[in-house]
Design an enzyme around this catalytic site. Structure first.
Site, short mmCIF file in Angstrom:
data_model
loop_
_atom_site.label_atom_id
_atom_site.label_comp_id
_atom_site.label_asym_id
_atom_site.label_seq_id
_atom_site.Cartn_x
_atom_site.Cartn_y
_atom_site.Cartn_z
N HIS A 1 38.97 38.66 35.85
CA HIS A 1 39.97 38.74 36.91
C HIS A 1 38.91 38.76 37.94
O HIS A 1 39.75 38.50 39.50
CB HIS A 1 40.23 40.35 36.91
CG HIS A 1 41.00 40.15 35.58
ND1 HIS A 1 41.65 39.45 35.55
CD2 HIS A 1 41.09 40.54 34.25
CE1 HIS A 1 43.03 39.43 34.25
NE2 HIS A 1 41.64 39.88 33.56
N CYS B 1 45.01 41.69 29.73
CA CYS B 1 46.08 42.63 28.80
C CYS B 1 47.76 41.88 28.56
O CYS B 1 48.60 42.17 27.70
CB CYS B 1 46.78 42.88 30.29
SG CYS B 1 47.45 41.94 31.52
#
Length: 449
Positions: free
Chosen positions: A10, A42
């Protein structure tokens, strides 16, 4: 200007994308151990549970996309050494075995985190798996196809999401955690009680307050032994938390005791030519005004973007985080931000709390679900410092609102009179957030009498 980036999930992907656009003349090289970038971990449980059928949807970038920006992508390359004095990097091509030496003017550390692997006897047996990246997700899917009993160790977000996924897939599921309740870092007991009951009602075995002492089996795990008993199982997934990947800079930049890299408001480390972002570093935690280790993808993408903005000159501060997060388990929607009553007590911070139970919209509507909201605030300043919500209706965006309230220093009394719209499809004439503020004000009146 030569920029080296180590790690590209990320924070790294955000930093690289922005730097490529902001500094088109720069020579940017990315070193990434995996064969992919930007995996949304996630969504791991959704992928394992079959909700996400096409795993490509869990990637929002690719090596090809970054190369199209003019970035040199060294995929499946592991950096082995960083000489911060000479600004040099030594890396290993994991496919060919070739060693590479490189140099940099600016270094971006976005090495992320790795699952904690406790030194438990038998932990190297087959079918004891980790849950973090894409390859591990594929291994879990492959290994779980034929097994009947899955044991999850660790009752944080990923752990409980995997419990739901395997239970819905028809597996017998056991959840083990050393703490006496699930999700204890995110929600207080009155909230976690409801989630635990949802698991119990569906036949999940909860073994809470138990510590794993060893794993048993010949070559493949056959049982998990705790301080309170034994669980026969076919597959174990370890979800006991994450640690920052920072060994490469140990002793070379300032770190927290757990190894998280300390950065200033502009994402700069104690070395002026090294910036860091994401799960490998600490972040300013607004409820306490101190640096904390909060590995969340939302923090990572913001920090990575700020690295690009501040690479040459400090121009944009990090406003910090409240550690805001949400979760959906079965028909329950929950979210939290800032300090809970439990976490405040653990930090020896005295807070007051107001809890309200309301319907999410007028009862004359066809359905009106219960909403439980708890807001924590400081007794003297009355500033909001944390909040939690749970409902079968999706009212989780209210926690994003309360995250802003914490960040801007709003008081619980001011919350009672914030301008929220009313429309019967969505809420009540007095929004439940307003009602929390009004209820806290009434409590104060009683205290002053």
């Amino acid at each position: 200007m030569k920029i080296a980036v180590i790690g590209s999930t990320h924070a790294g992907t955000a930093a690289v994308t922005n730097m490529a656009n902001m500094y088109p003349e720069a020579d940017i090289t990315v070193y990434e151990k995996n064969d992919n970038v930007s995996f949304l971990s996630c969504g791991l449980a959704l992928y394992v549970g079959g909700v996400v059928e096409d795993p490509q949807g869990l990637f929002y970038s690719s090596p090809e996309q970054l190369r199209s920006l003019g970035v040199t992508m060294k995929m499946q390359h592991a950096v082995q050494e960083i000489d911060t004095a000479r600004k040099q990097i030594k890396a290993l091509n994991l496919v060919t075995g070739e060693e590479i030496n490189d140099s940099y003017d600016k270094l971006v550390m976005s090495t992320g985190s790795w699952p904690i692997i406790p030194p438990i006897d038998g932990i190297k047996l087959d079918n004891i798996l980790l849950a973090k990246n894409f390859n591990q997700a594929n291994t879990i899917i492959e290994k779980s196809r034929e097994v009947k009993h899955v044991t999850i160790v660790g009752a944080g977000y990923i752990g409980v999401e995997l419990v739901e996924a395997f239970q819905q897939a028809g597996k017998k599921v056991t959840l083990i955690d050393g703490v006496d309740r699930i999700l204890n870092k995110y929600l207080d007991e009155e909230f976690t009680d409801q989630v635990e009951q949802a698991f119990i009602d569906r036949g999940v075995e909860l073994r809470l307050g138990e510590t794993v002492t060893r794993f048993e089996g010949e070559n493949t795990v056959e049982a998990v032994v705790t301080n309170a008993g034994r669980v026969e199982t076919d597959l174990v997934i370890m979800c006991v938390g994450f640690r920052p990947n920072t060994e490469l800079l140990k002793g070379k930049v300032d770190m927290l005791p757990n190894g998280a890299i300390k950065v200033d408001d502009y994402m700069r480390t104690s070395n002026p030519d090294i910036l860091a972002a994401g799960d490998c570093c600490a972040v300013k935690y607004n409820p306490t005004r101190k640096a904390a280790y909060i590995p969340l993808a939302t923090n990572a993408v913001r920090m990575g973007t700020l690295v690009a903005r501040n690479l040459i000159d400090p121009v944009m501060k990090n406003v910090g985080t409240q550690g805001t997060s949400g979760l959906h388990i079965y028909d329950l929607n929950m979210a939290s931000t800032g300090l809970t009553e439990t976490s405040a007590q653990a930090m020896d911070i005295h807070v007051k709390n107001i809890t309200i139970n309301e319907k999410h919209r007028p009862e004359f509507m066809p359905t009106a679900e219960d909403v439980m909201l708890k807001v924590s605030y400081l007794p003297e300043s009355r500033k909001i410092i944390g909040a939690q919500v749970l409902s079968k209706a999706d009212v989780t965006q209210s926690i994003n609102t309360l995250s802003v309230c914490i960040q801007t220093g709003m008081t619980i009394d001011e919350l009672g009179f914030v301008d929220f719209f009313f429309q019967p499809h969505f809420n009540q004439p007095w929004n439940f957030l307003n009602k929390a503020g009004l209820a806290a004000a009434e409590t104060r009146k009683v205290e002053l009498v």
